[in-house]
Design a protein around this motif. Structure first.
Motif, PDB file in Angstrom:
ATOM      1  N   GLU A  38      14.917  15.323  -9.622  1.00 19.52           N
ATOM      2  CA  GLU A  38      15.088  13.926 -10.035  1.00 19.52           C
ATOM      3  C   GLU A  38      14.998  12.950  -8.872  1.00 19.52           C
ATOM      4  OE1 GLU A  38      18.119  12.971 -13.005  1.00 19.52           O
ATOM      5  OE2 GLU A  38      18.613  11.200 -11.792  1.00 19.52           O
ATOM      6  N   PRO A  39      15.586  13.255  -7.707  1.00 14.52           N
ATOM      7  CA  PRO A  39      15.464  12.301  -6.573  1.00 14.52           C
ATOM      8  C   PRO A  39      14.008  12.020  -6.192  1.00 14.52           C
ATOM      9  CG  PRO A  39      17.192  13.895  -6.154  1.00 14.52           C
ATOM     10  CD  PRO A  39      16.484  14.372  -7.386  1.00 14.52           C
ATOM     11  N   ALA A  40      13.154  13.045  -6.315  1.00 12.83           N
ATOM     12  CA  ALA A  40      11.733  12.828  -5.962  1.00 12.83           C
ATOM     13  C   ALA A  40      11.081  11.867  -6.948  1.00 12.83           C
ATOM     14  CB  ALA A  40      10.999  14.162  -5.963  1.00 12.83           C
ATOM     15  N   LEU A  41      11.474  11.970  -8.219  1.00 12.40           N
ATOM     16  CA  LEU A  41      10.912  11.053  -9.227  1.00 12.40           C
ATOM     17  C   LEU A  41      11.452   9.638  -9.016  1.00 12.40           C
ATOM     18  CD1 LEU A  41      11.126  13.359 -12.384  1.00 12.40           C
ATOM     19  CD2 LEU A  41       9.167  12.966 -10.874  1.00 12.40           C
ATOM     20  N   ARG A  42      12.712   9.552  -8.670  1.00  8.48           N
ATOM     21  CA  ARG A  42      13.316   8.237  -8.390  1.00  8.48           C
ATOM     22  C   ARG A  42      12.648   7.591  -7.178  1.00  8.48           C
ATOM     23  NH1 ARG A  42      18.356   6.776 -10.304  1.00  8.48           N
ATOM     24  NH2 ARG A  42      19.197   8.128 -11.938  1.00  8.48           N
TER      25      ARG A  42
ATOM     26  N   ARG B 165       1.522  15.914   0.990  1.00 11.64           N
ATOM     27  CA  ARG B 165       2.895  15.436   0.748  1.00 11.64           C
ATOM     28  C   ARG B 165       3.293  15.608  -0.711  1.00 11.64           C
ATOM     29  NH1 ARG B 165       3.621   9.721   3.812  1.00 11.64           N
ATOM     30  NH2 ARG B 165       4.228  10.548   5.811  1.00 11.64           N
ATOM     31  N   SER B 166       2.319  15.502  -1.594  1.00 18.28           N
ATOM     32  CA  SER B 166       2.657  15.586  -3.027  1.00 18.28           C
ATOM     33  C   SER B 166       2.897  17.039  -3.450  1.00 18.28           C
ATOM     34  CB  SER B 166       1.517  15.002  -3.869  1.00 18.28           C
ATOM     35  OG  SER B 166       0.389  15.887  -3.811  1.00 18.28           O
ATOM     36  N   GLY B 167       2.481  17.961  -2.582  1.00 23.53           N
ATOM     37  CA  GLY B 167       2.620  19.377  -2.939  1.00 23.53           C
ATOM     38  C   GLY B 167       1.408  19.926  -3.658  1.00 23.53           C
ATOM     39  N   TYR B 168       0.364  19.076  -3.764  1.00 22.42           N
ATOM     40  CA  TYR B 168      -0.864  19.531  -4.442  1.00 22.42           C
ATOM     41  C   TYR B 168      -1.584  20.569  -3.581  1.00 22.42           C
ATOM     42  CZ  TYR B 168      -5.530  19.556  -6.418  1.00 22.42           C
ATOM     43  OH  TYR B 168      -6.728  19.965  -6.971  1.00 22.42           O
TER      44      TYR B 168
ATOM     45  N   ASN C 150       0.798  -1.228   0.000  1.00 21.10           N
ATOM     46  CA  ASN C 150       0.000   0.000   0.000  1.00 21.10           C
ATOM     47  C   ASN C 150       0.824   1.269   0.000  1.00 21.10           C
ATOM     48  OD1 ASN C 150      -2.512   1.721   0.833  1.00 21.10           O
ATOM     49  ND2 ASN C 150      -1.025   2.015   2.472  1.00 21.10           N
ATOM     50  N   ALA C 151       2.062   1.225   0.467  1.00 24.19           N
ATOM     51  CA  ALA C 151       2.889   2.446   0.552  1.00 24.19           C
ATOM     52  C   ALA C 151       2.977   3.098  -0.824  1.00 24.19           C
ATOM     53  CB  ALA C 151       4.283   2.099   1.061  1.00 24.19           C
ATOM     54  N   GLY C 152       2.913   4.401  -0.829  1.00 23.83           N
ATOM     55  CA  GLY C 152       3.014   5.098  -2.107  1.00 23.83           C
ATOM     56  C   GLY C 152       3.197   6.593  -1.914  1.00 23.83           C
ATOM     57  N   GLN C 153       3.726   7.223  -2.946  1.00 20.68           N
ATOM     58  CA  GLN C 153       3.977   8.655  -2.883  1.00 20.68           C
ATOM     59  C   GLN C 153       4.148   9.174  -4.303  1.00 20.68           C
ATOM     60  OE1 GLN C 153       8.342   9.685  -2.705  1.00 20.68           O
ATOM     61  NE2 GLN C 153       8.251   8.125  -1.105  1.00 20.68           N
ATOM     62  N   GLY C 154       4.154  10.464  -4.442  1.00 25.77           N
ATOM     63  CA  GLY C 154       4.417  11.027  -5.770  1.00 25.77           C
ATOM     64  C   GLY C 154       4.295  12.542  -5.763  1.00 25.77           C
TER      65      GLY C 154
END
Ligand SMILES: NC(=O)C1=CN([C@@H]2O[C@H](COP(=O)(O)OP(=O)(O)OC[C@H]3O[C@@H](n4cnc5c(N)ncnc54)[C@H](OP(=O)(O)O)[C@@H]3O)[C@@H](O)[C@H]2O)C=CC1
Ligand SMILES: N[C@@H](C=O)C(=O)O
Length: 271
Positions: free
Chosen positions: A106-110, A202-205, A92-96
């Motif tokens: 780039e580190p955030a995309l990785r 967390r996503s910055g939305y 279930n863990a996830g982020q974006g």
């Protein structure tokens, strides 16, 4: 929180990744007390609070503080889950990050790919063999829930990497469900749309996603669907609009699996 009454079967020991978040916490709370829990996230304090809340006499509630965006973190969770002898795996863990692809660090995309793609891949590949062996020996069925997303079904500009990562987890889960048809395991790709959690912030939305649904309702629906269907789309719009493509995709996976197996048979007869 009403105790789950409609699960198609009970499980003895569950791993919940992303247990410190909105949907993962709701899944952990919705599982019956008869299910021991192995909860993981990076937030040790939040995990400790969950243990306090969910521990009961005779129920094991263990935690693994680990970063699923790293190899050591994925290894730590896999080793702990195998030792816990799970029969229910909830990836279930996830982020974006929200925003233009070219503006993203780039580190955030990785990290998005590491957590949303590599973690489910590694945990499924490492843990399913033991789950299947234990299920067969006990005459029971194991369970897998992979939290993908409604956005797995379509591209989302400004959430491009995240949506692509969710397309991966949806496709992998659908293919595995067909590949493991006949094995003592049920798999569910959980595809909610906007749900109340920390994700939006967390996503910055922003503070929340428009029309976000209750994570507890998502959790209850997921546990009820496991063993009854292979993909669950949930949300004010996706609940109906995405049901059809979800059924088409699951049917295609099953048909392709049968064709490939028939091809295997033909090739082995030619040898
Ligand atoms: N909320 C929504 O609108 C929707 C969410 N989803 C999906 O639902 C799942 C749960 O997210 P949700 O509850 O909404 O969001 P939250 O941000 O509330 O929770 C995210 C969870 O993932 C964990 N996590 C994130 N990165 C890492 C990491 N590197 N290592 C270990 N754990 C990590 C967090 O743990 P910790 O903070 O402790 O590291 C937290 O428990 C995700 O896969 C998300 O993509 C799908 C559709 C809609
Ligand atoms: N996490 C949500 C972002 O919009 C989603 O997956 O729908």
């Amino acid at each position: 929180m009403p105790v789950m009454k409609q699960m198609s079967r009970t499980y003895r020991r569950a791993l919940v990744t992303g247990a410190t978040g909105g949907i993962g916490g709701a899944l952990a709370r919705a599982l019956p007390v008869a299910t021991d829990l192995l909860l993981t996230g990076r937030n040790a304090e939040a995990l400790a609070q969950l243990v306090q809340e969910l521990a009961r006499p005779g129920r094991r509630v263990d935690v693994v503080v680990a970063d699923l965006g790293t190899d050591p973190g994925r290894e730590a969770v896999a080793v702990a889950a195998e030792a816990f002898a799970i029969d229910l795996l909830i990836c279930n863990a996830g982020q974006g990050p929200f925003g233009d692809f070219l503006d993203a660090e780039e580190p955030a995309l990785r990290d998005t790919v590491s957590v949303n793609v590599m973690a489910p891949l590694v945990l499924l590949h490492r843990l399913l063999p033991g789950m299947l062996t234990r299920a067969a020996a006990a005459g029971r069925r194991a369970g897998v829930i992979v939290t993908s997303s409604g956005v797995a079904f379509y591209p989302v500009p400004r959430l491009a990497t995240y949506a692509a990562s969710k397309a991966f987890s949806l496709s992998l889960t659908e293919a595995l469900a067909a590949e493991l048809d006949g094995a003592p395991v049920d798999l569910l790709a959980l595809c909610p749309t906007a749900t109340k959690s920390h994700f939006a912030e967390r996503s910055g939305y922003g503070p929340s996603l428009p029309g976000a649904q209750d994570p507890a309702a998502v959790a209850r629906a997921a546990l009820q669907a496991l063993g009854r269907q292979r993909t669950l789309t949930l949300g004010p719009i996706s609940g109906s609009v995405l049901t059809v493509p979800a059924l088409v995709r699951a049917g295609m996976a099953q048909a392709i699996s049968l064709l490939v197996r028939r091809g295997d048979g033909a090739r082995s007869r030619r040898r």
